[in-house]
Design a protein around this motif. Structure first.
Motif, short mmCIF file in Angstrom:
data_model
loop_
_atom_site.label_atom_id
_atom_site.label_comp_id
_atom_site.label_asym_id
_atom_site.label_seq_id
_atom_site.Cartn_x
_atom_site.Cartn_y
_atom_site.Cartn_z
N LYS A 150 -31.59 -35.33 9.48
CA LYS A 150 -31.68 -34.02 8.62
C LYS A 150 -31.86 -32.80 9.39
O LYS A 150 -31.35 -31.80 9.24
CB LYS A 150 -32.50 -34.12 7.21
CG LYS A 150 -31.94 -35.05 6.39
CD LYS A 150 -32.90 -35.11 4.98
CE LYS A 150 -32.17 -35.94 3.92
NZ LYS A 150 -33.01 -35.81 2.65
N GLU A 151 -32.84 -33.03 10.40
CA GLU A 151 -33.52 -31.79 10.97
C GLU A 151 -32.51 -31.21 12.29
O GLU A 151 -32.86 -30.16 13.08
CB GLU A 151 -34.77 -32.07 11.49
CG GLU A 151 -35.94 -31.80 10.17
CD GLU A 151 -37.07 -32.24 10.55
OE1 GLU A 151 -37.47 -32.43 11.74
OE2 GLU A 151 -38.02 -32.24 9.90
N ARG A 152 -31.67 -32.27 12.86
CA ARG A 152 -31.22 -31.93 14.14
C ARG A 152 -30.11 -30.69 13.92
O ARG A 152 -29.43 -30.70 12.96
CB ARG A 152 -30.15 -33.41 14.53
CG ARG A 152 -29.63 -33.11 15.82
CD ARG A 152 -28.22 -33.91 15.99
NE ARG A 152 -27.08 -33.52 15.42
CZ ARG A 152 -26.35 -32.31 15.54
NH1 ARG A 152 -26.70 -31.57 16.71
NH2 ARG A 152 -25.35 -31.86 14.80
N ARG A 153 -30.11 -30.05 15.01
CA ARG A 153 -28.95 -28.81 14.98
C ARG A 153 -28.38 -28.68 16.20
O ARG A 153 -28.91 -29.15 17.17
CB ARG A 153 -29.79 -27.57 14.81
CG ARG A 153 -30.74 -27.29 13.62
CD ARG A 153 -29.75 -27.17 12.02
NE ARG A 153 -30.74 -27.29 11.08
CZ ARG A 153 -30.94 -28.43 10.23
NH1 ARG A 153 -30.23 -29.57 10.82
NH2 ARG A 153 -31.64 -28.55 9.24
N LYS B 284 -27.16 -24.77 7.56
CA LYS B 284 -26.32 -24.38 6.50
C LYS B 284 -26.67 -25.33 5.28
O LYS B 284 -26.86 -26.49 5.12
CB LYS B 284 -25.05 -24.58 6.99
CG LYS B 284 -24.68 -23.45 7.98
CD LYS B 284 -23.18 -23.59 8.51
CE LYS B 284 -23.07 -22.55 9.81
NZ LYS B 284 -21.55 -22.36 10.11
N PRO B 285 -26.45 -24.54 3.99
CA PRO B 285 -26.62 -25.54 2.92
C PRO B 285 -25.29 -26.47 2.75
O PRO B 285 -24.20 -26.49 3.23
CB PRO B 285 -26.16 -24.39 1.69
CG PRO B 285 -26.45 -23.01 2.33
CD PRO B 285 -25.97 -23.06 3.79
N ARG B 286 -25.82 -27.64 2.36
CA ARG B 286 -24.92 -28.67 2.38
C ARG B 286 -23.88 -28.29 1.24
O ARG B 286 -24.24 -27.75 0.00
CB ARG B 286 -25.25 -30.02 1.57
CG ARG B 286 -26.46 -30.35 2.67
CD ARG B 286 -25.88 -30.83 4.14
NE ARG B 286 -25.98 -29.67 4.93
CZ ARG B 286 -25.56 -29.67 6.35
NH1 ARG B 286 -25.06 -30.90 6.79
NH2 ARG B 286 -25.49 -28.47 7.02
N LYS B 287 -22.66 -28.72 1.32
CA LYS B 287 -21.53 -28.20 0.21
C LYS B 287 -21.65 -28.82 -1.01
O LYS B 287 -22.09 -30.14 -0.97
CB LYS B 287 -20.14 -28.40 0.78
CG LYS B 287 -19.61 -29.69 1.26
CD LYS B 287 -18.52 -29.78 1.82
CE LYS B 287 -18.05 -31.28 1.99
NZ LYS B 287 -16.62 -31.50 2.73
#
Length: 173
Positions: free
Chosen positions: A9-12, A163-166
């Protein structure tokens, strides 16, 4: 929260790196994670070529920028290490096999405090004569195709916000 799920969840994707090279033991751990990626029928068609030579990285970045249509830019964002993931194009699932390696590399890197980003256009690069010459230099057959360039390095600056999840990402018909 489970540590694996937290890392996922945190990986960018990171696009600014310090010049400092990734510590060898850290890089080895990241690469080892790549070797444990799932592959079709356990065939392990993918290979990883570790490039840390600034001249070769600059050359590949320039070719990548040309393919992208943005000559003079650095699509590798100054990363000190590029792991080129290739797979044997004569195997039916070469792209999927290599993609799973890329995912493992990026996840492992994040878990170990190293930034990464998947840089596209490896398919195009390694289908060109310049890419075929690199394959030859690295002792790989011309049947190998580019999957992705996993750039690695220590993060220089802030980590981007997610980014927010779609909406409707998961469907249960």
């Amino acid at each position: 929260m489970n540590e694996t799920l937290k890392v996922l969840k945190e990986r960018r994707s990171i696009r600014k790196y310090k010049k400092e090279q990734v510590a060898p033991e850290t890089l080895d751990a990241i690469l080892d994670a790549g070797t444990w990626a799932a592959s079709a029928k356990g065939g392990q068609s993918a290979v990883m070529v570790v490039v840390q030579d600034p001249e070769t990285i600059s050359y590949m970045s320039a070719l990548n920028a040309e393919i992208q249509g943005k000559p003079g830019t650095d699509p590798f964002y100054g990363a000190p290490t590029v792991v080129v993931v290739l797979a044997d194009g004569e195997t039916p699932n070469w792209l999927q096999d290599g993609s799973l390696v890329m995912g493992n590399l990026m996840t492992a890197a994040w878990a170990l405090g190293v930034g990464s980003c998947w840089i596209n256009r490896a398919i195009e690069l390694f289908d060109r004569p310049e890419g075929k010459a690199l394959l030859k230099k690295w002792g790989l057959p011309e049947t190998y195709r580019g999957v992705g360039n996993c750039i690695l390095g220590y993060i220089d600056g802030n980590v981007p916000n997610p980014k927010p999840r779609k909406e409707n990402y998961i469907l249960r018909p």
